[in-house]
Design a protein around this motif. Structure first.
Motif, PDB file in Angstrom:
ATOM      1  N   SER A 207      -3.668 -10.474   3.489  1.00 47.05           N
ATOM      2  CA  SER A 207      -2.348 -10.009   3.068  1.00 47.05           C
ATOM      3  C   SER A 207      -1.338 -10.151   4.206  1.00 47.05           C
ATOM      4  O   SER A 207      -0.197 -10.557   3.981  1.00 47.05           O
TER       5      SER A 207
ATOM      6  N   LYS B 258      -6.333  -6.442   4.273  1.00 47.57           N
ATOM      7  CA  LYS B 258      -5.608  -6.272   5.525  1.00 47.57           C
ATOM      8  C   LYS B 258      -5.159  -7.608   6.124  1.00 47.57           C
ATOM      9  O   LYS B 258      -3.978  -7.845   6.296  1.00 47.57           O
TER      10      LYS B 258
ATOM     11  N   THR C 224       4.361  -1.324  -2.973  1.00 46.71           N
ATOM     12  CA  THR C 224       3.414  -2.123  -3.745  1.00 46.71           C
ATOM     13  C   THR C 224       1.982  -1.635  -3.547  1.00 46.71           C
ATOM     14  O   THR C 224       1.643  -1.075  -2.512  1.00 46.71           O
TER      15      THR C 224
ATOM     16  N   ALA D 167      -2.100   6.894   1.181  1.00 44.05           N
ATOM     17  CA  ALA D 167      -1.847   8.038   2.069  1.00 44.05           C
ATOM     18  C   ALA D 167      -0.860   7.657   3.178  1.00 44.05           C
ATOM     19  O   ALA D 167       0.171   8.309   3.361  1.00 44.05           O
ATOM     20  N   LEU D 168      -1.178   6.583   3.879  1.00 42.91           N
ATOM     21  CA  LEU D 168      -0.333   6.158   4.996  1.00 42.91           C
ATOM     22  C   LEU D 168       1.015   5.636   4.475  1.00 42.91           C
ATOM     23  O   LEU D 168       2.075   5.973   5.009  1.00 42.91           O
ATOM     24  N   GLY D 169       0.953   4.813   3.410  1.00 48.80           N
ATOM     25  CA  GLY D 169       2.163   4.218   2.842  1.00 48.80           C
ATOM     26  C   GLY D 169       3.144   5.279   2.356  1.00 48.80           C
ATOM     27  O   GLY D 169       4.356   5.157   2.536  1.00 48.80           O
TER      28      GLY D 169
ATOM     29  N   GLY E 218       0.841  -1.202   0.000  1.00 51.67           N
ATOM     30  CA  GLY E 218       0.000   0.000   0.000  1.00 51.67           C
ATOM     31  C   GLY E 218       0.872   1.246   0.000  1.00 51.67           C
ATOM     32  O   GLY E 218       0.451   2.313   0.436  1.00 51.67           O
TER      33      GLY E 218
HETATM   34  N1  NAP Z   1      -4.817   7.506   6.652  1.00 51.80           N
HETATM   35  C1  NAP Z   1      -4.819   7.428   7.950  1.00 51.80           C
HETATM   36  O1  NAP Z   1      -4.689   8.426   8.664  1.00 51.80           O
HETATM   37  C2  NAP Z   1      -4.914   6.087   8.662  1.00 51.80           C
HETATM   38  C3  NAP Z   1      -4.786   6.047  10.046  1.00 51.80           C
HETATM   39  C4  NAP Z   1      -4.860   4.824  10.703  1.00 51.80           C
HETATM   40  C5  NAP Z   1      -5.078   3.665   9.981  1.00 51.80           C
HETATM   41  N2  NAP Z   1      -5.201   3.719   8.648  1.00 51.80           N
HETATM   42  C6  NAP Z   1      -5.411   2.444   7.939  1.00 51.80           C
HETATM   43  O2  NAP Z   1      -4.322   2.244   7.068  1.00 51.80           O
HETATM   44  C7  NAP Z   1      -4.756   1.628   5.871  1.00 51.80           C
HETATM   45  C8  NAP Z   1      -4.362   2.482   4.682  1.00 51.80           C
HETATM   46  O3  NAP Z   1      -5.018   3.749   4.785  1.00 51.80           O
HETATM   47  P1  NAP Z   1      -4.771   4.914   3.742  1.00 51.80           P
HETATM   48  O4  NAP Z   1      -5.417   6.124   4.280  1.00 51.80           O
HETATM   49  O5  NAP Z   1      -3.329   4.960   3.385  1.00 51.80           O
HETATM   50  O6  NAP Z   1      -5.623   4.387   2.496  1.00 51.80           O
HETATM   51  P2  NAP Z   1      -5.349   4.613   0.951  1.00 51.80           P
HETATM   52  O7  NAP Z   1      -4.791   5.982   0.698  1.00 51.80           O
HETATM   53  O8  NAP Z   1      -6.586   4.190   0.265  1.00 51.80           O
HETATM   54  O9  NAP Z   1      -4.175   3.582   0.622  1.00 51.80           O
HETATM   55  C9  NAP Z   1      -4.380   2.217   0.627  1.00 51.80           C
HETATM   56  C10 NAP Z   1      -3.291   1.605  -0.240  1.00 51.80           C
HETATM   57  O10 NAP Z   1      -3.398   0.195  -0.189  1.00 51.80           O
HETATM   58  C11 NAP Z   1      -3.357  -0.296  -1.510  1.00 51.80           C
HETATM   59  N3  NAP Z   1      -4.033  -1.600  -1.509  1.00 51.80           N
HETATM   60  C12 NAP Z   1      -5.335  -1.893  -1.282  1.00 51.80           C
HETATM   61  N4  NAP Z   1      -5.554  -3.216  -1.361  1.00 51.80           N
HETATM   62  C13 NAP Z   1      -4.357  -3.783  -1.639  1.00 51.80           C
HETATM   63  C14 NAP Z   1      -3.926  -5.122  -1.850  1.00 51.80           C
HETATM   64  N5  NAP Z   1      -4.780  -6.155  -1.800  1.00 51.80           N
HETATM   65  N6  NAP Z   1      -2.611  -5.337  -2.132  1.00 51.80           N
HETATM   66  C15 NAP Z   1      -1.746  -4.315  -2.202  1.00 51.80           C
HETATM   67  N7  NAP Z   1      -2.090  -3.028  -2.014  1.00 51.80           N
HETATM   68  C16 NAP Z   1      -3.385  -2.771  -1.743  1.00 51.80           C
HETATM   69  C17 NAP Z   1      -3.998   0.775  -2.344  1.00 51.80           C
HETATM   70  O11 NAP Z   1      -3.635   0.782  -3.691  1.00 51.80           O
HETATM   71  P3  NAP Z   1      -4.468  -0.060  -4.800  1.00 51.80           P
HETATM   72  O12 NAP Z   1      -5.892   0.348  -4.650  1.00 51.80           O
HETATM   73  O13 NAP Z   1      -3.824   0.338  -6.096  1.00 51.80           O
HETATM   74  O14 NAP Z   1      -4.230  -1.492  -4.465  1.00 51.80           O
HETATM   75  C18 NAP Z   1      -3.381   2.010  -1.687  1.00 51.80           C
HETATM   76  O15 NAP Z   1      -2.079   2.217  -2.165  1.00 51.80           O
HETATM   77  C19 NAP Z   1      -6.255   1.415   6.011  1.00 51.80           C
HETATM   78  O16 NAP Z   1      -6.491   0.104   6.427  1.00 51.80           O
HETATM   79  C20 NAP Z   1      -6.643   2.421   7.067  1.00 51.80           C
HETATM   80  O17 NAP Z   1      -7.760   1.990   7.778  1.00 51.80           O
HETATM   81  C21 NAP Z   1      -5.125   4.898   7.969  1.00 51.80           C
END
Ligand code: NAP
Length: 419
Positions: free
Chosen positions: A402, A399, A321, A293-295, A289
């Protein structure tokens, strides 16, 4: 030149409208030499230091000061952040079983149609005064009618979570079905080995642990008809069952682990700074990921962006990835930005839930891979009543499936990770 400002109306915003005093002044110890020195360091006030120490700047203060100041600020930030950290702890509870507790009224024991032996639980409840009615749930069957004519119920005990193939989804459906049928009795969900109460108590089932996540949400959303979570030991002997009944009879606890050594209640306690281990990235780091955003934030940190307090010391290579790889919005810009920081970066399209695809990637990166940060996730938030098996599938796939793949494959390929 003074001007008036609004006073803060919210007591906890903690934005100060006055000069920050040092700890020494606050504690009344006087504005001592140390404080004066460190204040000057934090302000990077070379002139003041040179004056105070009666020396000239040829001794290199200008070069040392920014590093010293950053170090001091880093320590301050760390101690502030440490104050926000909590962890779970398990507290031994007074053993309710000893009191010879009895139950009354009608209790529903909900069991999956296959694979789970509920005899011990049914016998324990019935043997202590409950009028037990078993409700057998067929996998995938419509549950709408299951509870339509159950009448008055004192409590519901579910063993659905013990079915590792469908337990968490079945438990969510049960919560919905009980609500639809107007059953107001508290629901207790049993698991086995889903939590660890201490170092010597191994968490056996990560799958059943998912029901603990679900249960805590149910407790918040539906407090009026939530009983709690009870994790049982491997062996369901007379003593364990007596303890279970003690909890069901009302111990005031809703997150409990029954063990051969006693009954434990889940508690949130402050984590001491000693619980935090520092880790310095090196070699290749895989960020699943990594284009999200987080990645993206993690990747910048790993690359050592924002030098100074809390910055990553710098991995040499980052593998980011996601399912879309470089086609994800902003991915190309992120790669360019990270490359600019001097780190080797590749953005790879790889679905982490696809075991074969992940294996190919891990094999290719095995040499030099030191750490994996799993940030991949699919956001699909909703209230319990609106959850469907499909929504569970989407979120758990990205989640949990994976995470399991990463865990198992790095082990199978003999990749030694530092984090
Ligand atoms: N943002 C925050 O502040 C925050 C805080 C705490 C927890 N979180 C948790 O952290 C996680 C990520 O949040 P985010 O805000 O970064 O979301 P996001 O911006 O939607 O990023 C998610 C990333 O995961 C990838 N992804 C999804 N399914 C995948 C798979 N099967 N294999 C590989 N990559 C995959 C997506 O790309 P593709 O769609 O191209 O696969 C995207 O790069 C979530 O579970 C969220 O609940 C986020």
């Amino acid at each position: 030149g003074a001007r008036s400002v609004e006073l803060p109306t919210y007591a906890f915003q903690r934005q100060r409208y006055w000069l920050q005093l040092t700890g020494a002044v606050r504690s009344g110890a006087g504005y001592d030499v140390d404080s004066r020195f460190w204040d000057a360091v934090e302000r990077e006030d070379v002139a003041s230091l040179v004056g105070t120490l009666a020396m000239d700047d040829e001794n290199g203060w200008s070069a040392v000061l920014p590093a010293l100041s950053a170090w001091r600020r880093g320590l301050r930030t760390q101690s502030e952040v440490d104050r926000w950290r909590y962890r779970v702890s398990w507290k031994p509870l007074t053993d309710a079983a000893a009191a010879g507790v009895r139950l009354s009224g009608s209790w529903l024991v909900v069991v999956p149609s296959e694979g789970v032996d509920d005899t011990a639980v049914v016998d324990a409840l019935a043997g202590r005064g409950a009028e037990v009615r078993r409700v057998v749930v067929e996998a995938g069957a419509d549950r709408a009618g299951l509870f339509s004519d159950v009448g008055s119920v004192a409590g519901v005990v579910s063993l659905l979570a013990l079915d590792e193939a469908a337990g968490v989804v079945a438990t969510a459906s049960l919560v919905q079905a009980l609500g639809a049928a107007g059953v107001e009795a508290p629901l207790w969900c049993l698991t086995r080995g889903a939590v660890s109460v201490g170092r010597s108590d191994r968490l056996v089932s990560a799958v059943q642990a998912q029901t603990w996540g679900l249960g805590r949400v149910a407790a918040l959303e539906l407090p009026e008809r939530w009983g709690g979570l009870v994790d049982l030991p491997e062996v369901w002997d007379e003593r364990a069952m007596a303890r279970l009944v003690g909890v069901l009879a009302g111990s005031g606890e809703d997150q409990v682990a029954v063990r051969s050594s006693g009954v434990f209640g889940r508690r949130l306690v402050r984590a001491t700074a000693g619980n935090a281990e520092s880790w310095t990235p090196s070699g290749t780091v895989l960020v699943t990921g990594g284009t999200g955003a987080l990645g993206g934030r993690v990747a910048r940190w790993l690359a050592g962006a924002g030098a100074g307090a809390g910055a990553g010391a710098g991995a040499e290579r980052l593998v980011l990835t996601s399912r879309r790889g470089l086609d994800a919005p902003g991915a190309a810009e992120l790669v360019a930005e990270l490359s600019g920081l001097g780190v080797e970066v590749s953005a790879v399209a790889c679905d982490a839930a696809d075991r074969d695809a992940l294996r190919v990637l891990l094999e290719a990166e095995a040499e030099g891979l030191t750490a994996v940060v799993h940030t991949a996730g699919v956001l699909d938030d909703g209230v319990l009543d609106a959850l469907t098996p499909e929504r569970f599938e989407g979120v758990l796939r990205a989640k949990a499936t994976s995470a399991l793949n990463l865990h198992e494959l790095t082990g199978e390929l003999g990749i030694e990770l530092s984090a």
